[in-house]
Design a protein around this motif. Structure first.
Motif, mmCIF file in Angstrom:
data_model
loop_
_atom_site.group_PDB
_atom_site.id
_atom_site.type_symbol
_atom_site.label_atom_id
_atom_site.label_comp_id
_atom_site.label_asym_id
_atom_site.label_seq_id
_atom_site.Cartn_x
_atom_site.Cartn_y
_atom_site.Cartn_z
ATOM 1 N N MET A 1 0.857 -1.176 0.000
ATOM 2 C CA MET A 1 0.000 0.000 0.000
ATOM 3 C C MET A 1 0.900 1.235 0.000
ATOM 4 O O MET A 1 1.736 1.409 0.874
ATOM 5 C CB MET A 1 -0.892 -0.049 1.247
ATOM 6 N N GLN A 2 0.743 2.070 -0.988
ATOM 7 C CA GLN A 2 1.552 3.277 -1.136
ATOM 8 C C GLN A 2 0.808 4.469 -0.527
ATOM 9 O O GLN A 2 -0.313 4.770 -0.913
ATOM 10 C CB GLN A 2 1.829 3.531 -2.630
ATOM 11 N N LEU A 3 1.432 5.138 0.437
ATOM 12 C CA LEU A 3 0.834 6.305 1.072
ATOM 13 C C LEU A 3 1.264 7.569 0.341
ATOM 14 O O LEU A 3 2.371 7.639 -0.185
ATOM 15 C CB LEU A 3 1.282 6.412 2.533
ATOM 16 N N THR A 4 0.384 8.567 0.342
ATOM 17 C CA THR A 4 0.769 9.864 -0.197
ATOM 18 C C THR A 4 1.739 10.506 0.785
ATOM 19 O O THR A 4 1.765 10.156 1.965
ATOM 20 C CB THR A 4 -0.459 10.772 -0.382
ATOM 21 N N SER A 5 2.532 11.436 0.308
ATOM 22 C CA SER A 5 3.519 12.058 1.203
ATOM 23 C C SER A 5 2.848 12.834 2.334
ATOM 24 O O SER A 5 3.322 12.805 3.465
ATOM 25 C CB SER A 5 4.472 12.960 0.415
ATOM 26 N N ARG A 6 1.721 13.498 2.057
ATOM 27 C CA ARG A 6 1.063 14.249 3.129
ATOM 28 C C ARG A 6 0.498 13.313 4.186
ATOM 29 O O ARG A 6 0.556 13.609 5.376
ATOM 30 C CB ARG A 6 -0.005 15.194 2.582
ATOM 31 N N ASN A 62 -9.413 31.370 2.667
ATOM 32 C CA ASN A 62 -8.285 30.468 2.451
ATOM 33 C C ASN A 62 -8.676 29.250 1.621
ATOM 34 O O ASN A 62 -7.912 28.803 0.772
ATOM 35 C CB ASN A 62 -7.694 30.031 3.794
ATOM 36 N N GLN A 63 -9.865 28.724 1.858
ATOM 37 C CA GLN A 63 -10.359 27.576 1.089
ATOM 38 C C GLN A 63 -10.526 27.962 -0.378
ATOM 39 O O GLN A 63 -10.092 27.237 -1.273
ATOM 40 C CB GLN A 63 -11.687 27.089 1.681
ATOM 41 N N LYS A 64 -11.152 29.093 -0.630
ATOM 42 C CA LYS A 64 -11.414 29.523 -2.013
ATOM 43 C C LYS A 64 -10.130 29.828 -2.778
ATOM 44 O O LYS A 64 -10.067 29.627 -3.983
ATOM 45 C CB LYS A 64 -12.333 30.732 -2.014
ATOM 46 N N PHE A 65 -9.106 30.335 -2.068
ATOM 47 C CA PHE A 65 -7.835 30.635 -2.727
ATOM 48 C C PHE A 65 -6.930 29.405 -2.838
ATOM 49 O O PHE A 65 -5.816 29.495 -3.332
ATOM 50 C CB PHE A 65 -7.088 31.763 -2.005
ATOM 51 N N GLY A 66 -7.417 28.256 -2.367
ATOM 52 C CA GLY A 66 -6.645 27.025 -2.510
ATOM 53 C C GLY A 66 -5.504 26.880 -1.523
ATOM 54 O O GLY A 66 -4.577 26.100 -1.761
ATOM 55 N N LYS A 67 -5.565 27.594 -0.426
ATOM 56 C CA LYS A 67 -4.517 27.516 0.599
ATOM 57 C C LYS A 67 -4.445 26.092 1.155
ATOM 58 O O LYS A 67 -5.465 25.453 1.384
ATOM 59 C CB LYS A 67 -4.846 28.506 1.726
ATOM 60 N N ARG A 68 -3.240 25.613 1.356
ATOM 61 C CA ARG A 68 -3.022 24.306 1.970
ATOM 62 C C ARG A 68 -2.061 24.483 3.133
ATOM 63 O O ARG A 68 -1.065 25.178 3.026
ATOM 64 C CB ARG A 68 -2.466 23.311 0.973
ATOM 65 N N ILE A 69 -2.398 23.829 4.226
ATOM 66 C CA ILE A 69 -1.553 23.850 5.412
ATOM 67 C C ILE A 69 -1.137 22.410 5.657
ATOM 68 O O ILE A 69 -1.987 21.540 5.830
ATOM 69 C CB ILE A 69 -2.314 24.422 6.625
ATOM 70 N N SER A 70 0.152 22.164 5.616
ATOM 71 C CA SER A 70 0.693 20.796 5.742
ATOM 72 C C SER A 70 0.062 19.844 4.722
ATOM 73 O O SER A 70 -0.123 18.660 4.987
ATOM 74 C CB SER A 70 0.505 20.272 7.164
ATOM 75 N N GLY A 71 -0.299 20.384 3.560
ATOM 76 C CA GLY A 71 -0.856 19.573 2.477
ATOM 77 C C GLY A 71 -2.367 19.462 2.478
ATOM 78 O O GLY A 71 -2.938 18.890 1.558
#
Length: 151
Positions: A1-6, A62-71
């Protein structure tokens, strides 16, 4: 099983916090999302109440601008924290009237919360729940269905 990096980073941080004794569901720096966000409380400004899954104005922007925190997006972070708190036995959102576990920092309470949070994080990435141990014990005609990888 391959996990995503985040997902791999998030699980690693939660694992360390659990075993270091720094996981605390009532502290925004040391709860599940606080640990995922490197023990910062910047994520708490995305909603008006701890445990809420409703984005406030700051969260929506932040959601609308596509902000990501720790992925993770703001909404994903709030939903992760809600899963963790529910798994620990809290009623949400947290306030003085909320139902709370008797011992919020007991290993059993924290483990239950982590199982719920990690299940949600796995679902976000479309990965089978890494905490689901039931598949290890399935068998077909006296042989296991799943082979464990050597450590």
């Amino acid at each position: 099983m391959q996990l995503t990096s985040r997902l791999e980073r998030a699980i690693g941080k939660l694992y360390n916090a659990f075993h270091d004794g720094t996981l605390n569901p009532e502290c925004c720096n040391h709860c599940a999302v606080g640990n995922i966000c490197d023990n910062t409380d910047s994520w708490k400004y995305l909603s008006d109440a701890h445990g809420s899954v409703v984005l406030n104005y700051v969260g929506l922007v932040n959601q609308k601008f596509g902000k990501r925190i720790s992925g993770y997006t703001p909404l994903e972070l709030l939903q992760t924290e809600a899963a963790f708190l529910k798994g620990c036995g809290y009623s949400l959102p947290l306030n003085y009237k909320s139902i709370k576990p008797k011992d919020p920092t007991s290993k059993e309470t924290l483990f239950n919360g982590l199982c719920a949070a990690i299940e949600y994080l796995c679902a976000l990435d479309g990965i089978e729940n890494v905490m689901d141990y039931k598949s290890m014990f399935q068998f077909e005609v006296n042989s296991p269905k799943m082979e464990l990888q050597p450590v």
